[in-house]
Write an enzyme that holds these catalytic residues in place. Structure first.
Site, PDB file in Angstrom:
ATOM      1  N   THR A   1       0.825  -1.209   0.000  1.00 22.54           N
ATOM      2  CA  THR A   1       0.000   0.000   0.000  1.00 22.54           C
ATOM      3  C   THR A   1       0.859   1.258   0.000  1.00 22.54           C
ATOM      4  OG1 THR A   1      -1.785  -1.154   1.171  1.00 22.54           O
ATOM      5  CG2 THR A   1      -1.809   1.248   1.224  1.00 22.54           C
TER       6      THR A   1
ATOM      7  N   ASP B   1      -7.998   3.688  -1.478  1.00 23.82           N
ATOM      8  CA  ASP B   1      -6.837   4.274  -0.779  1.00 23.82           C
ATOM      9  C   ASP B   1      -6.217   5.448  -1.535  1.00 23.82           C
ATOM     10  OD1 ASP B   1      -7.341   2.261   0.977  1.00 23.82           O
ATOM     11  OD2 ASP B   1      -5.455   1.194   0.702  1.00 23.82           O
TER      12      ASP B   1
ATOM     13  N   TRP C   1     -10.719   1.457  10.798  1.00 22.74           N
ATOM     14  CA  TRP C   1      -9.597   0.601  10.412  1.00 22.74           C
ATOM     15  C   TRP C   1      -8.895   0.033  11.643  1.00 22.74           C
ATOM     16  CZ3 TRP C   1      -4.435   2.885   8.180  1.00 22.74           C
ATOM     17  CH2 TRP C   1      -3.563   1.836   7.835  1.00 22.74           C
TER      18      TRP C   1
ATOM     19  N   ASP D   1     -12.155   3.331   1.360  1.00 28.33           N
ATOM     20  CA  ASP D   1     -11.187   3.893   2.323  1.00 28.33           C
ATOM     21  C   ASP D   1     -10.302   4.945   1.660  1.00 28.33           C
ATOM     22  OD1 ASP D   1     -12.247   1.844   3.910  1.00 28.33           O
ATOM     23  OD2 ASP D   1     -10.590   0.488   3.470  1.00 28.33           O
TER      24      ASP D   1
END
Length: 588
Positions: free
Chosen positions: A353, A406, A498, A427
């Protein structure tokens, strides 16, 4: 007493904390601290108890301080920080040995994530060295710095969680989690100690302020740090210096508005600003790539490196290392100067990520204006970041961030965004920082078939009292054009927790009818919602109705209930960077 700052030594403050929270054990009838009959505890044990009482892991705290034969709280605190530094060093060495031990069995992703772990653990060490240095040899006259030092310690903790968050392989995550657990515990305890002192100071009416123009030493990487001061009368944080205010003003002077309500659009061409470096695809600047310009900026720069990125589409991945601090990038408009890349966890081998980000900011003092940031991996790529910011004191105006899952990774430090557009699905505003996004447009997109949308996902795992969380103030949350037709059938939520202490606050924001009536949802398979902090105040629009919100969401009734989450208190001391026309004035 005269009105003004009260400077208090760490030693006296720690004793005050002990009294304030009632943790100093008084021994009666010859009994020990734990009620045993082994005799009264000595002054060293009392001091250790006082310091450790407020920590998350009291046993670990006491074990760390027992060998320090002193009852001076100042010496004990410094010894605790040094022990934390040693533990992080061991975590770093463990990471390197784990990588070496995997040998040829290591795949590209494991290699990438372990390299990233080594890097962020080194950053944690550098910041911890800064903290020790700023406290000084005798730790006296440190009262005014304690809140700032606590903020830096929070960053040290977050660096360690960054490593684990990026690991998806179950066995490796377990190995690394066990390997760095001690340094995480010690860092967590150190934060608790500082938090107790700062809280006690506030209760006493002692002003917790930050020293001016504190500079890091060479041992901590040498990057210039300018700490926060009081609020600025024009609505700018004092840590946002006079020169930087002028730069931002010049960069936007004469810029026409356009696009979605003028937010994140338009262009300025830099006004009268003089760039240090110019990037142009047509060769009219010093550099053709942004990465080249970044590397040309001085290391550990006490001044400002100014990069003008001329109009064009720059297909490159840009990483700004920690040593390249105080970079200001500005373009010719968020739809004219675009930095784009296609990298994702699902479709790009060797990607995590954090490493998927089109632009990755790991340095302090980053500023950006009139730039578009894109990750074009698409919804099938899963995690695909457009911008990741790990550095403290990030200020971003009039920019645009486009992605799916993201999109905007607000990962560490204090960050402020104003007049931005951010689009995504899952998210797409997430991280572990203290972030305020103000006066901005949030576009929810259409993702993969059957996929739900979640605007935010905060990652606070340290504690409810920490300044870690996402604040949306005076924004608009609406569907983009592709989602419009299906906005009532595709589930969209304001966010989900989260981590255990996820904190998200929405203030004075227009919430469209795409948001489900319950507003928020749980993180699948976790109980984080039970300890998370979700607050809504004075929002508007069809999605702002709160009658069907879950019981773990707080609907604030007064400005006083959300005063903590103003710019001044959440990313400050600071005031609004630009005035916002909202129905409630916060921070009064």
């Amino acid at each position: 007493m005269a009105v003004g700052k009260v400077v208090v030594s760490v030693a006296s403050l720690l004793l005050v904390v002990g009294v304030a929270i009632g943790v100093i054990t008084f021994v009666n009838k010859g009994g020990g601290a734990n009620g045993d009959s082994n005799g009264p505890i000595n002054s060293h044990q009392k001091a250790v108890q006082t310091i450790c009482q407020s920590t998350t892991d009291q046993g670990s705290c006491a074990k760390t301080l027992d060998p320090v034969k002193s009852d001076d709280p100042s010496k004990l605190v410094k010894a605790f920080l040094m022990a934390t530094k040693d533990a992080i060093t061991k975590s770093s060495n463990f990471t390197a040995s784990t990588e070496g031990g995997m040998g040829t069995n290591m795949n590209a992703t494991s290699k990438a994530v372990l390299d990233y772990c080594k890097r962020v653990l080194m950053y944690a060490l550098e910041d911890l060295e800064t903290i020790v240095e700023e406290m000084g040899e005798d730790l006296q006259q440190s009262g005014t710095k304690l809140d700032q030092l606590k903020q830096w310690l929070t960053g040290v903790f977050n660096y360690q969680t960054d490593c684990l968050d990026d690991i998806e392989e179950v066995e490796l995550k377990k190995i690394m989690g066990e390997g760095i657990s001690n340094s995480k515990v010690l860092t967590s305890n150190a934060i608790d100690i500082f938090h107790s002192v700062v809280t006690a100071m506030a209760q006493m009416g002692v002003k917790v302020d930050d020293m001016k123009n504190i500079t890091m030493g060479a041992g901590a990487g040498g990057a210039a740090r300018r700490l926060l001061e009081d609020n600025d009368s024009k609505g700018l944080p004092k840590w946002f210096s006079g020169k930087d205010r002028k730069l931002m003003a010049k960069a936007g002077r004469g810029a026409p508005a356009g696009g979605d309500d003028g937010i994140g659009e338009g262009g300025g061409g830099g006004g009268k600003i003089k760039a240090t470096h110019v990037v142009a695809k047509d060769g009219s600047g010093q550099f053709k790539t942004i990465s080249e310009a970044v590397m040309a900026c001085p290391d550990k720069n006490p001044g400002r490196c100014i990069i003008h990125i001329k109009a064009g589409i720059y297909n490159e991945q840009v990483r700004i290392p920690k040593k390249k601090n105080n970079i200001f990038m500005f373009g010719d408009g968020a739809t004219q100067t675009i930095i784009t890349f296609d990298r994702s966890v699902k479709l790009s081998p060797g990607t995590t990520t954090s490493l998927s980000g089109t632009v990755q900011v790991e340095s302090e003092g980053f500023m950006a204006k009139w730039i578009g940031f894109k990750n074009t991996a698409g919804p099938l790529g899963h995690q695909a970041v457009a911008l990741r910011v790990n550095g403290d004191r990030a200020v971003i105006f009039n920019c645009r961030f486009d992605g799916y899952q993201d999109t905007l990774y607000v990962n560490n430090g204090r960050q402020f965004y104003r007049n931005i557009v951010v689009s995504g699905t899952v998210d797409f505003i997430f991280g572990k920082s203290a972030t305020v996004i103000q006066n901005s447009l949030i576009l929810v997109r259409k993702g993969s078939p059957g996929q739900s949308n979640y605007v935010t996902a905060d990652g606070n795992e340290k504690g409810a009292a920490m300044k870690i969380g996402i604040v949306l103030h005076n924004c608009r949350i609406i569907p983009d054009k592709e989602l419009e037709a299906d906005k009532l059938t595709i589930k969209s939520y304001l966010g989900r927790p989260w981590k255990k202490f996820a904190t998200t606050v929405i203030i004075g924001t227009e919430i469209g009818d795409l948001i489900k009536p319950e507003g928020w949802t749980e993180w699948q398979g976790e109980q984080n919602h039970k300890t998370a902090k979700y607050i809504e105040f004075n929002n508007r629009g069809p999605g702002a109705a709160t009658t069907q919100r879950p019981p773990w969401v707080k609907v604030a009734k007064s400005a006083a209930e959300v005063e903590t989450y103003t710019v001044a208190n959440w990313v400050g001391p600071a005031n609004w960077i630009q005035e916002a026309n909202v129905p409630v004035q916060l921070g009064l």
